[in-house]
Write a protein that holds these residues in place. Structure first.
Motif, PDB file in Angstrom:
ATOM      1  N   GLU A 167       0.808  -1.216   0.000  1.00 16.43           N
ATOM      2  CA  GLU A 167       0.000   0.000   0.000  1.00 16.43           C
ATOM      3  C   GLU A 167       0.843   1.269   0.000  1.00 16.43           C
ATOM      4  O   GLU A 167       0.284   2.367   0.041  1.00 16.43           O
ATOM      5  N   PHE A 168       2.174   1.129  -0.066  1.00 15.53           N
ATOM      6  CA  PHE A 168       3.077   2.276   0.004  1.00 15.53           C
ATOM      7  C   PHE A 168       3.821   2.473  -1.309  1.00 15.53           C
ATOM      8  O   PHE A 168       4.050   1.528  -2.066  1.00 15.53           O
ATOM      9  N   SER A 169       4.208   3.713  -1.556  1.00 11.90           N
ATOM     10  CA  SER A 169       5.084   4.009  -2.697  1.00 11.90           C
ATOM     11  C   SER A 169       6.514   3.631  -2.345  1.00 11.90           C
ATOM     12  O   SER A 169       6.833   3.314  -1.189  1.00 11.90           O
ATOM     13  N   GLY A 170       7.411   3.675  -3.342  1.00 17.10           N
ATOM     14  CA  GLY A 170       8.801   3.324  -3.108  1.00 17.10           C
ATOM     15  C   GLY A 170       9.463   4.223  -2.079  1.00 17.10           C
ATOM     16  O   GLY A 170      10.203   3.752  -1.203  1.00 17.10           O
ATOM     17  N   GLY A 171       9.206   5.523  -2.175  1.00 14.94           N
ATOM     18  CA  GLY A 171       9.789   6.456  -1.214  1.00 14.94           C
ATOM     19  C   GLY A 171       9.272   6.230   0.195  1.00 14.94           C
ATOM     20  O   GLY A 171      10.021   6.310   1.166  1.00 14.94           O
ATOM     21  N   GLN A 172       7.971   5.923   0.317  1.00 11.83           N
ATOM     22  CA  GLN A 172       7.406   5.637   1.635  1.00 11.83           C
ATOM     23  C   GLN A 172       7.980   4.351   2.211  1.00 11.83           C
ATOM     24  O   GLN A 172       8.264   4.267   3.412  1.00 11.83           O
ATOM     25  N   LEU A 173       8.178   3.340   1.360  1.00  7.56           N
ATOM     26  CA  LEU A 173       8.760   2.089   1.835  1.00  7.56           C
ATOM     27  C   LEU A 173      10.183   2.293   2.344  1.00  7.56           C
ATOM     28  O   LEU A 173      10.591   1.689   3.339  1.00  7.56           O
ATOM     29  N   GLN A 174      10.937   3.162   1.673  1.00 10.29           N
ATOM     30  CA  GLN A 174      12.292   3.408   2.151  1.00 10.29           C
ATOM     31  C   GLN A 174      12.261   4.119   3.500  1.00 10.29           C
ATOM     32  O   GLN A 174      13.122   3.878   4.351  1.00 10.29           O
ATOM     33  N   ARG A 175      11.270   4.972   3.712  1.00  8.89           N
ATOM     34  CA  ARG A 175      11.106   5.603   5.022  1.00  8.89           C
ATOM     35  C   ARG A 175      10.785   4.559   6.088  1.00  8.89           C
ATOM     36  O   ARG A 175      11.261   4.649   7.229  1.00  8.89           O
ATOM     37  N   VAL A 176       9.996   3.555   5.727  1.00 11.94           N
ATOM     38  CA  VAL A 176       9.724   2.459   6.656  1.00 11.94           C
ATOM     39  C   VAL A 176      11.022   1.710   6.977  1.00 11.94           C
ATOM     40  O   VAL A 176      11.285   1.360   8.134  1.00 11.94           O
ATOM     41  N   GLY A 177      11.837   1.469   5.937  1.00 17.68           N
ATOM     42  CA  GLY A 177      13.114   0.803   6.160  1.00 17.68           C
ATOM     43  C   GLY A 177      14.025   1.600   7.085  1.00 17.68           C
ATOM     44  O   GLY A 177      14.743   1.040   7.920  1.00 17.68           O
ATOM     45  N   ILE A 178      13.988   2.920   6.945  1.00 21.31           N
ATOM     46  CA  ILE A 178      14.792   3.781   7.819  1.00 21.31           C
ATOM     47  C   ILE A 178      14.260   3.707   9.247  1.00 21.31           C
ATOM     48  O   ILE A 178      15.023   3.620  10.216  1.00 21.31           O
ATOM     49  N   ALA A 179      12.934   3.725   9.394  1.00 24.19           N
ATOM     50  CA  ALA A 179      12.332   3.621  10.726  1.00 24.19           C
ATOM     51  C   ALA A 179      12.715   2.296  11.380  1.00 24.19           C
ATOM     52  O   ALA A 179      13.002   2.245  12.589  1.00 24.19           O
ATOM     53  N   ARG A 180      12.702   1.221  10.610  1.00 24.22           N
ATOM     54  CA  ARG A 180      13.094  -0.081  11.151  1.00 24.22           C
ATOM     55  C   ARG A 180      14.539  -0.067  11.626  1.00 24.22           C
ATOM     56  O   ARG A 180      14.876  -0.610  12.690  1.00 24.22           O
ATOM     57  N   ALA A 181      15.432   0.581  10.848  1.00 27.63           N
ATOM     58  CA  ALA A 181      16.833   0.658  11.240  1.00 27.63           C
ATOM     59  C   ALA A 181      17.010   1.466  12.521  1.00 27.63           C
ATOM     60  O   ALA A 181      17.890   1.170  13.337  1.00 27.63           O
ATOM     61  N   LEU A 182      16.165   2.487  12.713  1.00 28.43           N
ATOM     62  CA  LEU A 182      16.280   3.347  13.895  1.00 28.43           C
ATOM     63  C   LEU A 182      15.632   2.747  15.138  1.00 28.43           C
ATOM     64  O   LEU A 182      15.825   3.260  16.240  1.00 28.43           O
ATOM     65  N   ALA A 183      14.879   1.658  14.973  1.00 29.10           N
ATOM     66  CA  ALA A 183      14.097   1.104  16.075  1.00 29.10           C
ATOM     67  C   ALA A 183      14.948   0.700  17.266  1.00 29.10           C
ATOM     68  O   ALA A 183      14.490   0.760  18.414  1.00 29.10           O
ATOM     69  N   VAL A 184      16.181   0.281  17.037  1.00 24.11           N
ATOM     70  CA  VAL A 184      17.039  -0.178  18.134  1.00 24.11           C
ATOM     71  C   VAL A 184      18.027   0.909  18.576  1.00 24.11           C
ATOM     72  O   VAL A 184      18.975   0.640  19.301  1.00 24.11           O
ATOM     73  N   GLU A 185      17.812   2.135  18.114  1.00 21.46           N
ATOM     74  CA  GLU A 185      18.624   3.290  18.492  1.00 21.46           C
ATOM     75  C   GLU A 185      20.116   3.053  18.215  1.00 21.46           C
ATOM     76  O   GLU A 185      20.953   3.134  19.110  1.00 21.46           O
ATOM     77  N   PRO A 186      20.464   2.781  16.948  1.00 27.34           N
ATOM     78  CA  PRO A 186      21.859   2.485  16.608  1.00 27.34           C
ATOM     79  C   PRO A 186      22.718   3.749  16.602  1.00 27.34           C
ATOM     80  O   PRO A 186      22.212   4.870  16.562  1.00 27.34           O
ATOM     81  N   GLU A 187      24.033   3.520  16.617  1.00 19.95           N
ATOM     82  CA  GLU A 187      24.990   4.614  16.487  1.00 19.95           C
ATOM     83  C   GLU A 187      25.532   4.705  15.067  1.00 19.95           C
ATOM     84  O   GLU A 187      25.900   5.785  14.606  1.00 19.95           O
TER      85      GLU A 187
END
Length: 353
Positions: A167-187
């Motif tokens: 249900e998402f565009s390519g740009g929105q999906l990449q934002r989801v991927g970024i959110a997933r990467a940030l979920a564990v508060e990486p450095e």
């Protein structure tokens, strides 16, 4: 101490977040009966560099140069054959699976194709929340609230958590991927060509988002790309790879204004210049032929088969990484003079010279 690709560190200065020395990654080819006779593909060959805390370190080069394998090896998603990867003083190559899992929370990856890296059968709340579950960081309502906060942080509406990837565009999906990467508060985040699969119209939005997140969260990036125009906007330092090796490394401004390696110069000649009058007079450096196979690379300088400067010395001697000017290193027997890349009007002839 100063190393190729590193920065001289005063005694009282904080050490780099990531220190890579002699990193080599081989992939076996075929299934020969005798291990010693098996042929190997050397995707990454003896890389040494550092990444400072809070900086964006860009890795650029053609497809097949070993950029993505390097990024995966830093996170131990590919097992290095030789070399060390020290993250905040700890050599990741010496860690067992349990210790590596504890450290993995501090480093994450944003993949090139979001549609391929996200599970289409899972709602967005589960995709973003899964890393928190794996690392036992949050559960129940706390996790739900954190997912909604992350979606808003990357520019999506919180109610989108109920939707599925299709249900998402390519740009929105990449934002989801970024959110997933940030979920564990990486450095530290490896961004593996995060905009190359996106429409040009939204690439700048994602780049600006990454830049904003870095400022707000204090992130350190390894940004892998082949688009040097994007790299110039985002990066602090740049390393140029060719056929598994780094051929030039230095401050972003140094690299763009006065490249020392012929390969870097050729890549930059294809980057458009904002001034229409200058752009109309520029001619790209045409590299004829394809990149050689990493299974059987050329002797000496690996770029010599496509280089207009190559002579017998280039075939006989492998060039060492030499500091051409303070902070800028290049592995070339005949480095470029100090001229601005944006004002060059050069065309390589059909025979490559």
């Amino acid at each position: 101490m100063r190393e190729p690709g590193g920065v001289a560190q005063p005694a009282d200065q904080v050490a780099p977040l990531l220190e890579v020395e002699g990193l080599t990654v081989d992939f076996p080819l075929g299934d020969g009966m005798i291990r010693s006779r098996r042929q190997h593909l050397r995707a990454v060959d003896d890389l040494t560099f550092t990444i400072e805390r809070g900086e964006t370190f860009a890795l650029v080069g053609e497809s097949g140069s070993g950029k993505s394998t390097t990024g995966r090896a830093l996170l131990q998603l590919e097992e290095p054959t030789h070399g060390s990867v020290r993250f905040d003083g700890t050599d990741l190559t010496d860690l067992g699976r349990r210790d590596m899992r504890r450290n993995r929370r501090r480093m994450q990856m944003i993949f090139q194709d979001p549609s391929a890296s996200l599970n289409g059968r899972m709602p967005i709340r589960d995709i973003v929340g899964e890393p928190m579950a794996v690392h036992h960081l949050a559960k129940g309502q706390h996790r739900e609230q954190r997912v909604r906060e992350l979606l808003e942080l990357v520019g999506l509406r919180a109610e989108m958590a109920d939707r599925y990837p299709h249900e998402f565009s390519g740009g929105q999906l990449q934002r989801v991927g970024i959110a997933r990467a940030l979920a564990v508060e990486p450095e530290f985040i490896v961004a593996d060509e995060p905009i190359s699969a996106l429409d040009v119209s939204i690439q700048a939005q994602v780049v600006n988002l990454l830049e904003d997140l870095q400022g707000r969260l204090g992130l350190t990036y390894l940004f892998i790309a082949h688009d040097l125009a994007v790299v110039r906007h985002l990066s602090d330092r740049v390393a140029v790879m060719y056929l598994g090796r780094i051929v030039e490394i230095g401050d972003c401004q140094q690299i763009y204004e006065a490249p020392k390696h012929p390969y870097t110069r050729a890549l930059l000649s294809a980057v458009p210049v904002p001034d229409p009058q200058v752009e109309a007079t520029r001619e790209p450096i045409i590299l004829h032929g394809d990149m050689p196979s990493p299974v059987d690379p050329p002797s000496g300088c690996r770029f010599r088969t496509r280089c207009w400067k190559a002579d017998q010395r280039c075939a006989d001697e492998t060039p060492e990484m030499v500091e051409q000017v303070p902070g800028q290193w290049a592995a070339c027997h005949y480095p470029e003079p100090a001229t601005a890349a944006g004002t060059e009007h050069v065309m390589v002839s059909k025979d490559g010279r």
